[in-house]
Design an enzyme around this catalytic site. Sequence first.
Site, mmCIF file in Angstrom:
data_model
loop_
_atom_site.group_PDB
_atom_site.id
_atom_site.type_symbol
_atom_site.label_atom_id
_atom_site.label_comp_id
_atom_site.label_asym_id
_atom_site.label_seq_id
_atom_site.Cartn_x
_atom_site.Cartn_y
_atom_site.Cartn_z
ATOM 1 N N TYR A 269 0.920 -1.250 -0.040
ATOM 2 C CA TYR A 269 -0.035 -0.055 0.098
ATOM 3 C C TYR A 269 0.761 1.126 0.031
ATOM 4 O O TYR A 269 0.903 2.093 1.026
ATOM 5 C CB TYR A 269 -0.979 -0.003 1.077
ATOM 6 C CG TYR A 269 -1.998 -1.187 0.953
ATOM 7 C CD1 TYR A 269 -3.377 -0.629 0.067
ATOM 8 C CD2 TYR A 269 -1.895 -2.347 1.346
ATOM 9 C CE1 TYR A 269 -4.091 -1.724 -0.144
ATOM 10 C CE2 TYR A 269 -2.826 -3.447 0.986
ATOM 11 C CZ TYR A 269 -4.005 -3.005 0.351
ATOM 12 O OH TYR A 269 -4.940 -3.833 0.173
ATOM 13 N N HIS A 272 2.142 2.643 -6.702
ATOM 14 C CA HIS A 272 3.024 2.354 -7.562
ATOM 15 C C HIS A 272 2.368 1.959 -9.070
ATOM 16 O O HIS A 272 1.211 1.682 -8.799
ATOM 17 C CB HIS A 272 3.889 1.466 -7.282
ATOM 18 C CG HIS A 272 3.274 0.234 -6.952
ATOM 19 N ND1 HIS A 272 2.663 -0.137 -5.434
ATOM 20 C CD2 HIS A 272 2.954 -1.150 -7.257
ATOM 21 C CE1 HIS A 272 2.118 -1.035 -5.410
ATOM 22 N NE2 HIS A 272 2.093 -1.896 -6.455
HETATM 23 P P1 M7G Z 1 1.418 -4.992 -6.089
HETATM 24 O O1 M7G Z 1 0.377 -4.560 -7.201
HETATM 25 O O2 M7G Z 1 1.412 -4.220 -4.941
HETATM 26 O O3 M7G Z 1 1.511 -6.661 -5.669
HETATM 27 O O4 M7G Z 1 2.698 -4.832 -6.825
HETATM 28 P P2 M7G Z 1 1.649 -7.907 -6.465
HETATM 29 O O5 M7G Z 1 3.035 -8.040 -6.150
HETATM 30 O O6 M7G Z 1 0.511 -8.843 -5.905
HETATM 31 O O7 M7G Z 1 1.793 -7.614 -7.978
HETATM 32 C C1 M7G Z 1 4.059 -4.815 -6.446
HETATM 33 C C2 M7G Z 1 4.940 -4.803 -7.381
HETATM 34 O O8 M7G Z 1 6.514 -4.673 -6.815
HETATM 35 C C3 M7G Z 1 4.949 -6.265 -7.849
HETATM 36 O O9 M7G Z 1 5.068 -6.225 -9.467
HETATM 37 C C4 M7G Z 1 6.205 -7.142 -7.426
HETATM 38 O O10 M7G Z 1 6.883 -8.180 -8.092
HETATM 39 C C5 M7G Z 1 7.342 -5.969 -7.060
HETATM 40 N N1 M7G Z 1 8.063 -6.067 -6.186
HETATM 41 C C6 M7G Z 1 7.993 -6.330 -4.835
HETATM 42 N N2 M7G Z 1 9.034 -6.502 -4.184
HETATM 43 C C7 M7G Z 1 9.303 -7.013 -2.727
HETATM 44 C C8 M7G Z 1 9.935 -5.961 -4.617
HETATM 45 C C9 M7G Z 1 11.493 -5.515 -4.662
HETATM 46 O O11 M7G Z 1 12.207 -5.778 -3.601
HETATM 47 N N3 M7G Z 1 12.071 -5.070 -5.834
HETATM 48 C C10 M7G Z 1 11.442 -4.502 -6.891
HETATM 49 N N4 M7G Z 1 12.186 -3.958 -7.804
HETATM 50 N N5 M7G Z 1 10.281 -4.953 -7.110
HETATM 51 C C11 M7G Z 1 9.439 -5.453 -6.131
#
Ligand code: M7G
Length: 332
Positions: A269, A272
Amino acid sequence: MTDSVKRRREEEAADGENGVAVSEQGSDTAPGFPLSEMSVRRVLRESARDKTVFLHGQVPGPIMVNSASGDGTDAVVILEKTPFQEENISELLKKHTKLQLQMTNDIYSTYRLYLPPELNEIKTTVVYPATEKHLQKYLRQEVYLIQETAEDYKNITLPFIQSQSFSIQWVYNILEKKAEADRVVYENPDPANGFILIPDLKWDQKQLDDLYLIAICHCRGIKSLRDLTAEHLPLLRNMAQEGKEAIVKRYGIPGSQLRVYLHYQPSYYHLHVHFTALSYDAPGCSVERAHLLSDVIDNLELDSQYYQKRTLTFALRADEPLLKKCQEAGRV
Ligand code: M7G
């Protein structure tokens, strides 16, 4: 691969700077995860189509407060066979170690092709220590659609996310350049309307077919789509325009071939935006989760309170606590 990506790789090689490779793959230099010591507790999910397996593992060592069970520390390990890289194919054919015939019939035959290790890598993503919520996130489960009204958001979802949401320390680490600083593709440093564009954890940057970046806003406190009003239009327009410009400049993919969207519900939350290649069927780009940034901007131009007023539909997995809250309130 575009010329710009090739050029960048060559520049990185010439600098002796491995960039992504050091932080993601350089087990000689990066702090390593003790993969060989990990025992597999269960397979959370697997996909033959995606050539991916999600494992719940346990590493011997101190028991974390939130360890799901057993002795040791929980981890999620995602193993994924990587797509072919066009420029490696002839090397792969030349350098194979064995070609084992499986069956032959008339003009048809199948083989097992064995490759040297450097041409046979597996992308490995580790969440360690993993919380119960991480394990749930990757566990395959039945899903249910929720139609969340403005009232539901106020009475059910908001109190729930305020008490439960995932730690967003990784987001702050990116914004404060404490992690992944060498991976930043573009930054607009403005504290109110600026953001950082960075390759998503899911993308190994080896090929453009599955291009996936995220733009993370500098401003703190915008939890999700639900918080957006016309006040955020300058930020959203910057993300849309500058994000696309940075991607065409770095990777040669024009905005007309990008899918740019927000998730509702997100896992994290802090606002992004996802940028994925249009031709890539990215996880989480389904209609019940993805909201195109261009539509979001348009809706806010029509009505500043659009996302405070409207009903939003999303899917929840069977044992997500938010589903239980919705069920208790008679909303499912
Ligand atoms: P989201 O919509 O909050 O959730 O997107 P989702 O993971 O269920 O899609 C968060 C996005 O951030 C996702 O596409 C994750 O792959 C990406 N993400 C998560 N983490 C923990 C990291 C990280 O440590 N580094 C990067 N670069 N991306 C991340």
